[in-house]
Design an enzyme around this catalytic site. Structure first.
Site, PDB file in Angstrom:
ATOM      1  N   TYR A  33      33.959  39.813  34.010  1.00 56.08           N
ATOM      2  CA  TYR A  33      33.332  38.886  34.949  1.00 56.08           C
ATOM      3  C   TYR A  33      34.443  38.219  35.767  1.00 56.08           C
ATOM      4  CZ  TYR A  33      29.199  36.706  36.769  1.00 56.08           C
ATOM      5  OH  TYR A  33      28.167  36.353  37.595  1.00 56.08           O
ATOM      6  N   HIS A  38      41.698  35.657  37.162  1.00 57.59           N
ATOM      7  CA  HIS A  38      42.065  36.960  36.591  1.00 57.59           C
ATOM      8  C   HIS A  38      42.874  37.777  37.600  1.00 57.59           C
ATOM      9  CE1 HIS A  38      38.057  36.252  34.449  1.00 57.59           C
ATOM     10  NE2 HIS A  38      38.899  36.358  33.445  1.00 57.59           N
ATOM     11  N   ARG A 188      32.794  31.048  32.751  1.00 64.07           N
ATOM     12  CA  ARG A 188      31.714  30.173  32.267  1.00 64.07           C
ATOM     13  C   ARG A 188      31.179  29.239  33.353  1.00 64.07           C
ATOM     14  NH1 ARG A 188      34.683  30.457  27.106  1.00 64.07           N
ATOM     15  NH2 ARG A 188      33.263  31.417  25.613  1.00 64.07           N
TER      16      ARG A 188
END
Ligand code: AMP
Length: 284
Positions: A33, A38, A188
């Site tokens: 995700y 990232h 999240r």
């Protein structure tokens, strides 16, 4: 070019065999995700290595009972597209049984460092993290591996494991990537309603305020913690899980800020979502 997608440890090892002795291999472990946090790790990895491997694996062993493993956001097609755009060489996305076959029974425990802060709120979390990271290191055998300062305790725990177990990999820790309003990017964040997201901003806001005070000369940790708590109290939609000021190397409680060795770390609940953030003085 599309990354080579591998799903078993044999496949990824085989793919890497051609590079093993002549090229540097950079590795970015993720739970997918993907967001720009990232991707910043991937970009740095690409700059510093000949070959870039990204893993996508939502690791059940680092989730406690009743935590969000089952609902953790997943979108493999989108992740693969993003990694293709960045020209990642190899994606490793193993299944659960590939990593933890029936009867799996070996774990890595980093004592003390894994028991405080998030380890206190999430017992067993860092045992799960250290175990999966060691397994992935053994599969990929990277020259360098990339982690985010967003999970500062994770970075400290992994560096300790690498040192204690004589692993032959360089750990690189990259800065926290934030949205323009200051909220640290996190998979999240997808859980948050609009109101919750607005409320969550009090965490980076509070950290920013105390950081400015510290840069202005504040050194008394009890004052720092009081300030953080007061800032967090202004937002009725959040509950503080912890706010701690610890040494960066040993995660030990401090009474005075050490400008070269301090981690100010916070975790909050916004509704059912748990978010973390931090700043550091010094280097992990
Ligand atoms: P995760 O998929 O949450 O396990 O994260 C994979 C890696 O990305 C970890 O090393 C995280 O610390 C890093 N990461 C997550 N969020 C951020 C962020 N906002 N900025 C920089 N790195 C991040």
């Amino acid at each position: 070019m599309k990354p080579v997608q591998t799903k078993t440890s044999e496949e990824v090892k085989k793919e890497l065999r051609q590079y093993r002795y002549s090229k540097t291999i950079g590795f970015v472990p993720t739970m997918g995700y993907l967001h720009n946090g990232h991707l910043s790790l991937v970009e740095q990895c690409k700059k510093e290595n000949d070959v870039t491997v990204v893993s996508i694996f939502v690791n059940p062993k680092q989730f406690g009972p009743g935590e969000d493993f089952n609902i953790y956001p997943r979108d493999m097609a989108r992740d693969l597209k993003l990694l293709e755009e960045l020209e990642v060489d190899i994606v490793f996305s193993p299944s659960l049984v590939e990593i933890y076959p029936a009867g799996y029974s070996t774990y890595v425990e980093v004592e003390k460092l894994g028991d405080v802060l998030c380890g206190n709120s999430r017992p067993g979390h860092f045992r799960g993290v250290a175990t999966i990271v060691l397994k992935l290191f053994n599969i990929v055998e990277p020259t360098r591996a990339y982690f985010g300062q967003k999970d500062a305790q994770q970075a400290v725990v992994i560096k300790k494991m690498v040192n204690d177990l004589n692993l032959d990999v360089v750990i690189r820790i990259m800065p926290i990537v934030r949205d323009p309003d200051g909220l640290a990017l996190s998979s999240r964040n997808a859980y948050l309603s609009r109101e919750e997201r607005a409320a969550a901003l009090c965490m980076p806001g509070a950290l920013q305020k105390v950081r400015a005070k510290i840069l202005d000369g504040l050194r008394d940790v009890s004052v720092v913690k009081d300030m953080l708590q007061r800032e967090m109290n202004k937002e009725p939609l959040i509950n503080v899980d912890y706010l701690e000021v610890v040494s960066l190397d040993g995660l030990e409680t401090l009474e005075e800020i050490d400008m070269h060795n301090t981690l100010v770390a916070t975790a909050i609940w916004v509704g059912k979502t748990r978010l973390i953030d931090n700043f550091i003085l010094g280097e992990i």
